[in-house]
Scaffold this motif. Structure first.
Motif, mmCIF file in Angstrom:
data_model
loop_
_atom_site.group_PDB
_atom_site.id
_atom_site.type_symbol
_atom_site.label_atom_id
_atom_site.label_comp_id
_atom_site.label_asym_id
_atom_site.label_seq_id
_atom_site.Cartn_x
_atom_site.Cartn_y
_atom_site.Cartn_z
ATOM 1 N N GLU A 46 0.834 -1.193 0.000
ATOM 2 C CA GLU A 46 0.000 0.000 0.000
ATOM 3 C C GLU A 46 0.872 1.248 0.000
ATOM 4 O OE1 GLU A 46 -3.281 2.218 2.945
ATOM 5 O OE2 GLU A 46 -2.039 0.576 3.670
ATOM 6 N N GLY A 61 -4.686 6.669 1.415
ATOM 7 C CA GLY A 61 -4.954 5.583 2.340
ATOM 8 C C GLY A 61 -5.187 6.040 3.764
ATOM 9 N N SER A 62 -5.016 5.122 4.656
ATOM 10 C CA SER A 62 -5.413 5.328 6.041
ATOM 11 C C SER A 62 -4.449 6.180 6.843
ATOM 12 C CB SER A 62 -5.578 3.974 6.725
ATOM 13 O OG SER A 62 -4.371 3.242 6.638
ATOM 14 N N ASP A 88 -4.080 -1.628 13.412
ATOM 15 C CA ASP A 88 -4.153 -1.832 11.964
ATOM 16 C C ASP A 88 -2.954 -1.252 11.227
ATOM 17 O OD1 ASP A 88 -7.779 -1.542 11.497
ATOM 18 O OD2 ASP A 88 -6.495 -3.192 12.158
ATOM 19 N N ASP A 89 -2.161 -0.440 11.899
ATOM 20 C CA ASP A 89 -0.956 0.110 11.275
ATOM 21 C C ASP A 89 0.208 -0.882 11.321
ATOM 22 O OD1 ASP A 89 -1.833 3.237 12.758
ATOM 23 O OD2 ASP A 89 -2.096 2.648 10.657
#
Length: 120
Positions: A46, A61-62, A88-89
């Motif tokens: 990503e 993205g996040s 989630d990282d």
């Protein structure tokens, strides 16, 4: 020979911060866009941050709003400041740079990756 060497990964608690660094080494380098990618277990690579030589940044993205990319051209180094980290990282983070040398035009180079684990 061009190399990108990353540092700064590790284990951090949720809500914590980390700063990743990626230094390019070699002779007579011209470094164009530098960026950070990540790959979480079972997921695709990503892209989430790019910075040009002049300092213009792009985020995807996040990581938007929590991560900041910057670079020091004098040190051939790109940084990633990560705040408010979430589980989630958790991923392997890679830097990438488009670099030209005296003997070749711009090519894409990658760092070896640094593990970031967010866990309590």
């Amino acid at each position: 020979q061009v190399q990108l060497v990353e540092s700064g990964g590790g284990l951090v608690q949720p809500g914590g911060s980390l700063r990743l660094s990626c230094a390019a080494s070699g002779t007579s380098l011209s470094i164009y866009i530098m960026g950070w990618y990540r790959q979480a277990p079972g997921k695709q690579l990503e892209l989430f941050a790019l910075v040009t030589w002049s300092g213009r940044t792009t985020y995807a993205g996040s990581g938007k709003g929590r991560f900041t990319i910057s670079r020091d051209n004098a040190k051939n180094t790109v940084y990633l400041q990560m705040n408010s980290l979430k589980p989630d990282d958790t991923a392997v983070y890679y830097c990438q740079a488009n670099i030209a040398t005296q003997s070749s035009g711009p090519n894409a180079y990658w760092g070896q990756g640094t593990q970031v684990t967010v866990s309590s």
